[in-house]
Design a protein around this motif. Structure first.
Motif, short mmCIF file in Angstrom:
data_model
loop_
_atom_site.label_atom_id
_atom_site.label_comp_id
_atom_site.label_asym_id
_atom_site.label_seq_id
_atom_site.Cartn_x
_atom_site.Cartn_y
_atom_site.Cartn_z
N THR A 174 84.39 41.10 -34.54
CA THR A 174 85.23 40.64 -35.64
C THR A 174 86.71 40.46 -35.28
N SER A 175 87.14 40.96 -34.14
CA SER A 175 88.58 40.92 -33.84
C SER A 175 89.03 39.66 -33.13
N HIS A 223 88.56 38.67 -29.95
CA HIS A 223 88.93 38.80 -28.55
C HIS A 223 88.31 37.72 -27.68
N TRP A 255 83.92 45.94 -33.94
CA TRP A 255 85.31 45.65 -33.59
C TRP A 255 85.40 44.43 -32.68
#
Length: 101
Positions: free
Chosen positions: A95-96, A98, A92
């Motif tokens: 790949t997100s 942030h 997460w």
């Protein structure tokens, strides 16, 4: 689950071995002999692999036997939960986006 008989013949091990072979050959057959989509094939093979791993824990590693059988199951469930959280959280975060400024 089958227990050993008095002669010491490992009946549960033989049953587990045969079941493992059946699941392995089923996965090979699904991968090579079907016209299913790649995603469906991967889900079926992954499901067979998880089923086989669980069966081997009970048939070969005797997880529920002994005085710590219940504790072994709880420890394995907690370890699986932690692995899912660490791997899922890592995927997460990576790949997100942030970290993008």
């Amino acid at each position: 689950m089958a227990k050993q008989n008095n002669s010491g013949y490992p009946v549960s091990h033989i049953i587990g071995f045969i079941a493992s072979l059946v699941m392995t050959f089923a996965a090979v057959g699904i991968a090579l002999k079907t016209n299913l989509s790649f995603t469906v094939i991967m889900w079926l093979i992954g499901s067979l692999a998880m089923l086989q791993a669980g069966m081997q824990l009970f048939m070969f590693m005797h997880v529920t036997e002994g005085k710590d059988g219940k504790a072994n199951l709880i420890n394995m469930a907690y370890s699986f939960f932690l692995a899912v959280v660490v791997v899922g959280g890592s995927i997460w975060i990576l790949t997100s986006g942030h970290m993008a400024h």
